[in-house]
Design an enzyme around this catalytic site. Structure first.
Site, PDB file in Angstrom:
ATOM      1  N   ARG A   1      59.747  38.799  66.586  1.00 11.25           N
ATOM      2  CA  ARG A   1      58.441  38.832  65.928  1.00 11.25           C
ATOM      3  C   ARG A   1      57.429  38.089  66.783  1.00 11.25           C
ATOM      4  O   ARG A   1      57.793  37.361  67.718  1.00 11.25           O
ATOM      5  CB  ARG A   1      58.513  38.191  64.531  1.00 11.25           C
ATOM      6  CG  ARG A   1      58.822  36.716  64.563  1.00 11.25           C
ATOM      7  CD  ARG A   1      58.741  36.047  63.182  1.00 11.25           C
ATOM      8  NE  ARG A   1      59.010  34.607  63.317  1.00 11.25           N
ATOM      9  CZ  ARG A   1      58.910  33.732  62.328  1.00 11.25           C
ATOM     10  NH1 ARG A   1      58.568  34.131  61.106  1.00 11.25           N
ATOM     11  NH2 ARG A   1      59.155  32.458  62.528  1.00 11.25           N
TER      12      ARG A   1
ATOM     13  N   THR B   1      25.299   2.897  55.509  1.00 13.58           N
ATOM     14  CA  THR B   1      25.882   3.963  56.343  1.00 13.58           C
ATOM     15  C   THR B   1      24.877   4.390  57.412  1.00 13.58           C
ATOM     16  O   THR B   1      25.269   4.809  58.498  1.00 13.58           O
ATOM     17  CB  THR B   1      26.336   5.177  55.501  1.00 13.58           C
ATOM     18  OG1 THR B   1      25.205   5.842  54.963  1.00 13.58           O
ATOM     19  CG2 THR B   1      27.283   4.763  54.391  1.00 13.58           C
ATOM     20  N   ASP B   2      23.590   4.234  57.117  1.00 11.17           N
ATOM     21  CA  ASP B   2      22.569   4.545  58.135  1.00 11.17           C
ATOM     22  C   ASP B   2      22.686   3.589  59.319  1.00 11.17           C
ATOM     23  O   ASP B   2      22.537   3.989  60.475  1.00 11.17           O
ATOM     24  CB  ASP B   2      21.176   4.464  57.494  1.00 11.17           C
ATOM     25  CG  ASP B   2      20.124   5.091  58.397  1.00 11.17           C
ATOM     26  OD1 ASP B   2      20.200   6.313  58.633  1.00 11.17           O
ATOM     27  OD2 ASP B   2      19.259   4.345  58.913  1.00 11.17           O
TER      28      ASP B   2
ATOM     29  N   GLN C   1      59.694  25.835  61.797  1.00  8.85           N
ATOM     30  CA  GLN C   1      60.145  24.460  61.580  1.00  8.85           C
ATOM     31  C   GLN C   1      60.915  23.950  62.805  1.00  8.85           C
ATOM     32  O   GLN C   1      60.734  22.809  63.248  1.00  8.85           O
ATOM     33  CB  GLN C   1      61.051  24.398  60.327  1.00  8.85           C
ATOM     34  CG  GLN C   1      60.329  24.567  59.008  1.00  8.85           C
ATOM     35  CD  GLN C   1      60.187  26.003  58.538  1.00  8.85           C
ATOM     36  OE1 GLN C   1      60.138  26.945  59.336  1.00  8.85           O
ATOM     37  NE2 GLN C   1      60.093  26.190  57.230  1.00  8.85           N
TER      38      GLN C   1
ATOM     39  N   ASN D   1      51.371  29.153  59.939  1.00  4.65           N
ATOM     40  CA  ASN D   1      52.065  30.315  60.507  1.00  4.65           C
ATOM     41  C   ASN D   1      51.109  31.502  60.429  1.00  4.65           C
ATOM     42  O   ASN D   1      50.881  32.058  59.364  1.00  4.65           O
ATOM     43  CB  ASN D   1      53.349  30.575  59.696  1.00  4.65           C
ATOM     44  CG  ASN D   1      54.271  31.566  60.387  1.00  4.65           C
ATOM     45  OD1 ASN D   1      53.903  32.165  61.402  1.00  4.65           O
ATOM     46  ND2 ASN D   1      55.450  31.743  59.828  1.00  4.65           N
TER      47      ASN D   1
ATOM     48  N   HIS E   1      50.528  34.773  60.471  1.00  5.70           N
ATOM     49  CA  HIS E   1      51.420  35.937  60.374  1.00  5.70           C
ATOM     50  C   HIS E   1      50.829  37.167  61.069  1.00  5.70           C
ATOM     51  O   HIS E   1      49.635  37.452  60.941  1.00  5.70           O
ATOM     52  CB  HIS E   1      51.675  36.294  58.906  1.00  5.70           C
ATOM     53  CG  HIS E   1      52.264  35.173  58.109  1.00  5.70           C
ATOM     54  ND1 HIS E   1      53.469  34.587  58.412  1.00  5.70           N
ATOM     55  CD2 HIS E   1      51.809  34.526  57.004  1.00  5.70           C
ATOM     56  CE1 HIS E   1      53.738  33.638  57.531  1.00  5.70           C
ATOM     57  NE2 HIS E   1      52.742  33.575  56.666  1.00  5.70           N
TER      58      HIS E   1
ATOM     59  N   PHE F   1      63.319  35.208  62.664  1.00  7.76           N
ATOM     60  CA  PHE F   1      63.390  34.517  61.364  1.00  7.76           C
ATOM     61  C   PHE F   1      64.336  35.307  60.463  1.00  7.76           C
ATOM     62  O   PHE F   1      64.024  36.421  60.041  1.00  7.76           O
ATOM     63  CB  PHE F   1      62.006  34.391  60.717  1.00  7.76           C
ATOM     64  CG  PHE F   1      62.020  33.530  59.482  1.00  7.76           C
ATOM     65  CD1 PHE F   1      62.355  32.173  59.561  1.00  7.76           C
ATOM     66  CD2 PHE F   1      61.724  34.058  58.229  1.00  7.76           C
ATOM     67  CE1 PHE F   1      62.394  31.373  58.428  1.00  7.76           C
ATOM     68  CE2 PHE F   1      61.752  33.254  57.088  1.00  7.76           C
ATOM     69  CZ  PHE F   1      62.084  31.910  57.192  1.00  7.76           C
TER      70      PHE F   1
ATOM     71  N   LYS G   1      29.670   6.514  57.428  1.00 16.20           N
ATOM     72  CA  LYS G   1      28.901   7.724  57.775  1.00 16.20           C
ATOM     73  C   LYS G   1      29.887   8.746  58.327  1.00 16.20           C
ATOM     74  O   LYS G   1      30.654   8.455  59.252  1.00 16.20           O
ATOM     75  CB  LYS G   1      27.826   7.383  58.813  1.00 16.20           C
ATOM     76  CG  LYS G   1      26.764   8.454  58.934  1.00 16.20           C
ATOM     77  CD  LYS G   1      25.961   8.623  57.652  1.00 16.20           C
ATOM     78  CE  LYS G   1      24.570   8.029  57.733  1.00 16.20           C
ATOM     79  NZ  LYS G   1      23.881   8.051  56.416  1.00 16.20           N
TER      80      LYS G   1
HETATM   81  O1  LIG Z   1      59.236  30.303  60.663  1.00 15.76           O
HETATM   82  C1  LIG Z   1      59.133  30.577  59.448  1.00 15.76           C
HETATM   83  N1  LIG Z   1      59.419  29.616  58.516  1.00 15.76           N
HETATM   84  C2  LIG Z   1      59.341  29.866  57.167  1.00 15.76           C
HETATM   85  O2  LIG Z   1      59.602  28.974  56.327  1.00 15.76           O
HETATM   86  C3  LIG Z   1      58.936  31.155  56.769  1.00 15.76           C
HETATM   87  N2  LIG Z   1      58.735  31.731  55.547  1.00 15.76           N
HETATM   88  C4  LIG Z   1      58.310  32.991  55.775  1.00 15.76           C
HETATM   89  O3  LIG Z   1      58.012  33.830  54.875  1.00 15.76           O
HETATM   90  N3  LIG Z   1      58.254  33.253  57.122  1.00 15.76           N
HETATM   91  C5  LIG Z   1      58.636  32.118  57.756  1.00 15.76           C
HETATM   92  N4  LIG Z   1      58.729  31.819  59.080  1.00 15.76           N
END
Ligand SMILES: O=c1[nH]c(=O)c2[nH]c(=O)[nH]c2[nH]1
Length: 297
Positions: A175, A57-58, A219, A245, A247, A158, A12
């Site tokens: 950023r 599942t009940d 990363q 991410n 953005h 970055f 469930k």
């Molecule tokens: O920290 C980031 N890792 C990425 O792999 C990546 N690729 C991207 O376009 N911006 C970012 N920023």
């Protein structure tokens, strides 16, 4: 051409369970979403529709509610272990169980500066999670959190990435970095308690590392966050993180004769980068079935 039945499980999904524990006038609530999945010798129902081995599942759903009444739910890890052990020990044909729980947070409403006895407000999107696997007499606990949204308005760069004919992204040394953290951490086998304290320590390690680590990529931040959890909680052997991410694009205000010194951003929701990874302790034991059928991250 022959056809055979491959791996399967059933249960469930997403049972919404809310409990109220009364301590005099003070109420304590738990708000959970519980999913069960059982495995075992279930060939008959798949091949011929013979359901003699199928724990409905009940029934699984009812067991969740009954167990919530028999004993206070407590930590989600303990509740999931009780349920998993019950299914595996009660039915000979059921050899394995996977119990997933998400816990939704509630905070007491403050009235005149005093926390109210029985009125609450939702803590937000963040959830505490666990994924418990029982297989015969073996058990694995993978806990974590989901949808913990964080943002830092500087301390993130970055640059240095390869450029080809399709690359338009500008390099940046300042950023916004924002993400919704989904983390799962695998406990070493034999861990038997202290789940809430470990959760709090791991959560703090994730947040503090996100805040303090000067980021050259999401990363790099992911690896630092996972490593911090392993260093903070010795019972944790492995951390898997999924970091969208989120953005934030600097808006071009030049058509209006205005500059933009990292002040006005467009928070885009799609598409988003999705950065996922695993961080392991050097002495992490074999994961066994800990991650079996869990989404990769
Ligand atoms: O920290 C980031 N890792 C990425 O792999 C990546 N690729 C991207 O376009 N911006 C970012 N920023």
């Amino acid at each position: 051409m022959g056809i055979t039945l491959g791996p399967n499980q059933y249960g469930k999904a997403e049972v919404r369970l809310v409990t109220v524990e009364r301590e005099g006038p003070v109420h304590h609530i738990k708000d959970l979403t519980v999913s069960t999945a059982l495995r075992g010798n279930l060939a008959a129902t798949h091949l011929t529709g013979d359901n003699r081995d199928v724990v409905a599942t009940d029934t699984q759903k009812n067991t969740i509610f009954a167990f919530a009444k028999r004993q206070p739910v407590g930590d989600i890890e303990d509740f999931a272990l009780r349920l998993g052990r019950h299914f595996v020990s009660s039915f000979g044909q059921i050899t394995g169980a996977r119990v997933l729980i998400e816990e939704h947070g509630w905070r007491r409403i403050e009235v005149g500066g005093t926390p109210h006895d029985h009125a609450f407000s939702r803590s937000g999107e963040e959830k505490r999670t666990t994924a418990v696997t029982v297989d015969g007499d073996q058990e694995w606990v993978v806990s974590g959190l989901a949808d913990l949204v964080v943002l830092k308005s500087t301390g993130s760069e970055f640059h240095g990435f390869p450029r080809d004919e399709y690359t338009t992204l500008a390099e940046t040394d300042d950023r916004i970095l924002a993400t919704a953290v989904t983390a799962r951490w695998r406990y070493r086998e034999g861990e038997t308690g202290g789940w809430s304290r470990a959760h709090a320590t791991a959560r703090s390690a994730l947040l503090e590392t996100f805040a303090r680590k000067h980021s050259l990529s999401l990363q790099q931040t992911l690896y630092a966050m996972g490593g911090a959890v392993i260093e903070a909680v010795p019972a944790i052997a492995e951390v898997r993180l999924s970091l969208p991410n989120k953005h934030h694009f600097l808006v071009d205000l030049s058509p209006f004769g205005l500059g933009n010194d990292n002040e006005v951003f467009h928070a885009a929701d799609r598409p988003y980068g999705l950065i996922e990874g695993t961080v392991l302790s050097d002495d992490a034991p074999d994961p066994g079935l800990a991650w079996h059928t869990l989404p990769a991250f």
